[in-house]
Scaffold this motif. Structure first.
Motif, PDB file in Angstrom:
ATOM      1  N   VAL A   5       0.843  -1.184   0.000  1.00 38.59           N
ATOM      2  CA  VAL A   5       0.000   0.000   0.000  1.00 38.59           C
ATOM      3  C   VAL A   5       0.886   1.243   0.000  1.00 38.59           C
ATOM      4  O   VAL A   5       1.654   1.460   0.945  1.00 38.59           O
ATOM      5  N   GLU A   6       0.745   2.033  -1.057  1.00 41.92           N
ATOM      6  CA  GLU A   6       1.522   3.261  -1.179  1.00 41.92           C
ATOM      7  C   GLU A   6       0.760   4.449  -0.598  1.00 41.92           C
ATOM      8  O   GLU A   6      -0.478   4.465  -0.585  1.00 41.92           O
ATOM      9  N   SER A   7       1.514   5.428  -0.180  1.00 40.25           N
ATOM     10  CA  SER A   7       0.947   6.699   0.265  1.00 40.25           C
ATOM     11  C   SER A   7       2.024   7.772   0.146  1.00 40.25           C
ATOM     12  O   SER A   7       3.193   7.462  -0.097  1.00 40.25           O
ATOM     13  N   GLY A   8       1.618   9.013   0.336  1.00 38.81           N
ATOM     14  CA  GLY A   8       2.577  10.110   0.354  1.00 38.81           C
ATOM     15  C   GLY A   8       2.628  10.953  -0.891  1.00 38.81           C
ATOM     16  O   GLY A   8       3.354  11.956  -0.947  1.00 38.81           O
ATOM     17  N   GLY A   9       1.867  10.583  -1.901  1.00 36.89           N
ATOM     18  CA  GLY A   9       1.852  11.389  -3.109  1.00 36.89           C
ATOM     19  C   GLY A   9       1.172  12.725  -2.872  1.00 36.89           C
ATOM     20  O   GLY A   9       0.583  12.970  -1.825  1.00 36.89           O
ATOM     21  N   GLY A  10       1.260  13.594  -3.860  1.00 38.05           N
ATOM     22  CA  GLY A  10       0.633  14.904  -3.749  1.00 38.05           C
ATOM     23  C   GLY A  10       1.061  15.811  -4.877  1.00 38.05           C
ATOM     24  O   GLY A  10       1.676  15.357  -5.853  1.00 38.05           O
ATOM     25  N   SER A  11       0.726  17.082  -4.740  1.00 41.43           N
ATOM     26  CA  SER A  11       1.069  18.088  -5.740  1.00 41.43           C
ATOM     27  C   SER A  11       2.095  19.046  -5.159  1.00 41.43           C
ATOM     28  O   SER A  11       1.873  19.594  -4.064  1.00 41.43           O
ATOM     29  N   VAL A  12       3.190  19.236  -5.865  1.00 41.16           N
ATOM     30  CA  VAL A  12       4.245  20.139  -5.410  1.00 41.16           C
ATOM     31  C   VAL A  12       4.746  20.957  -6.588  1.00 41.16           C
ATOM     32  O   VAL A  12       4.530  20.585  -7.746  1.00 41.16           O
ATOM     33  N   ARG A  19       7.917  12.440   0.284  1.00 34.27           N
ATOM     34  CA  ARG A  19       8.373  11.124   0.719  1.00 34.27           C
ATOM     35  C   ARG A  19       7.231  10.138   0.527  1.00 34.27           C
ATOM     36  O   ARG A  19       6.181  10.274   1.151  1.00 34.27           O
ATOM     37  N   LEU A  20       7.450   9.188  -0.333  1.00 36.59           N
ATOM     38  CA  LEU A  20       6.470   8.151  -0.594  1.00 36.59           C
ATOM     39  C   LEU A  20       6.740   6.963   0.318  1.00 36.59           C
ATOM     40  O   LEU A  20       7.896   6.641   0.604  1.00 36.59           O
ATOM     41  N   PHE A  67      16.601  11.072  -5.827  1.00 37.62           N
ATOM     42  CA  PHE A  67      15.706  10.154  -5.118  1.00 37.62           C
ATOM     43  C   PHE A  67      16.546   9.205  -4.266  1.00 37.62           C
ATOM     44  O   PHE A  67      17.658   8.818  -4.647  1.00 37.62           O
ATOM     45  N   THR A  68      15.967   8.823  -3.126  1.00 42.49           N
ATOM     46  CA  THR A  68      16.628   7.860  -2.245  1.00 42.49           C
ATOM     47  C   THR A  68      15.608   6.822  -1.783  1.00 42.49           C
ATOM     48  O   THR A  68      14.554   7.191  -1.245  1.00 42.49           O
ATOM     49  N   ILE A  69      15.930   5.567  -1.980  1.00 45.76           N
ATOM     50  CA  ILE A  69      15.074   4.482  -1.505  1.00 45.76           C
ATOM     51  C   ILE A  69      15.680   3.938  -0.213  1.00 45.76           C
ATOM     52  O   ILE A  69      16.906   3.824  -0.081  1.00 45.76           O
ATOM     53  N   SER A  70      14.816   3.634   0.752  1.00 46.63           N
ATOM     54  CA  SER A  70      15.294   3.130   2.033  1.00 46.63           C
ATOM     55  C   SER A  70      14.215   2.228   2.629  1.00 46.63           C
ATOM     56  O   SER A  70      13.103   2.141   2.113  1.00 46.63           O
ATOM     57  N   GLN A  71      14.558   1.568   3.726  1.00 51.76           N
ATOM     58  CA  GLN A  71      13.594   0.662   4.348  1.00 51.76           C
ATOM     59  C   GLN A  71      13.623   0.819   5.865  1.00 51.76           C
ATOM     60  O   GLN A  71      14.644   1.219   6.441  1.00 51.76           O
ATOM     61  N   LEU A  80      10.469   6.111  -0.515  1.00 49.18           N
ATOM     62  CA  LEU A  80      11.140   6.757  -1.637  1.00 49.18           C
ATOM     63  C   LEU A  80      11.128   8.256  -1.352  1.00 49.18           C
ATOM     64  O   LEU A  80      10.077   8.895  -1.425  1.00 49.18           O
ATOM     65  N   GLN A  81      12.281   8.778  -0.965  1.00 52.98           N
ATOM     66  CA  GLN A  81      12.418  10.208  -0.766  1.00 52.98           C
ATOM     67  C   GLN A  81      12.734  10.848  -2.109  1.00 52.98           C
ATOM     68  O   GLN A  81      13.717  10.495  -2.752  1.00 52.98           O
ATOM     69  N   THR A  82      11.870  11.760  -2.521  1.00 51.43           N
ATOM     70  CA  THR A  82      12.047  12.422  -3.815  1.00 51.43           C
ATOM     71  C   THR A  82      12.351  13.893  -3.585  1.00 51.43           C
ATOM     72  O   THR A  82      11.557  14.605  -2.974  1.00 51.43           O
TER      73      THR A  82
END
Length: 126
Positions: A5-12, A19-20, A67-71, A80-82
């Motif tokens: 389940v993804e979250s964190g999207g939006g308009s910028v 951060r997703l 972008f940085t992917i982490s866990q 996913l930090q964008t």
């Protein structure tokens, strides 16, 4: 059944950050998690992936340095930090999970991934 389940999207605005998050049910059933995106009228493309066993990562050239992917295993979550977002980063972002043999070559072949989330929309305006 692995669920993602993804979250964190939006308009910028361009230059902004998001951060997703991708929360996985049965986190340890997969060992590679990828983030993909699809813009309107374009094919889905991979942007980042992480091998959850050792935290090694892989990025598309278009997002390297931004972008940085982490866990966080304690939260069953991959992030996913964008940063420094550009209008061309606009799209629906999906996380996907796979279980791959150790030493599998990195790629963004979507057929490797068995489990997919529903996506979260990212819109970057100029």
């Amino acid at each position: 059944q692995v669920q993602m389940v993804e979250s964190g999207g939006g308009s910028v605005q361009a230059g902004g950050s998001l951060r997703l998050s991708c929360v996985l049910r049965f986190f340890y059933s997969v060992n590679r998690v990828g983030w993909f995106r699809q813009a309107p009228g374009k094919e889905r493309e991979g942007v980042a992936a992480i091998y959850t066993v050792d935290g090694s990562t892989y990025y598309a050239d278009s997002v390297k340095g931004r972008f940085t992917i982490s866990q966080d295993r304690s939260k069953n979550t991959v992030y996913l930090q964008t940063n420094s977002l550009k209008p061309e980063d606009t799209g629906i972002y999906y996380c996907a999970g796979a279980r791959v043999p150790a030493g599998t070559r990195w790629s963004f072949d979507s057929q490797v991934y068995d489990y997919w989330g529903q996506g979260t929309q990212v819109t970057v305006s100029s």
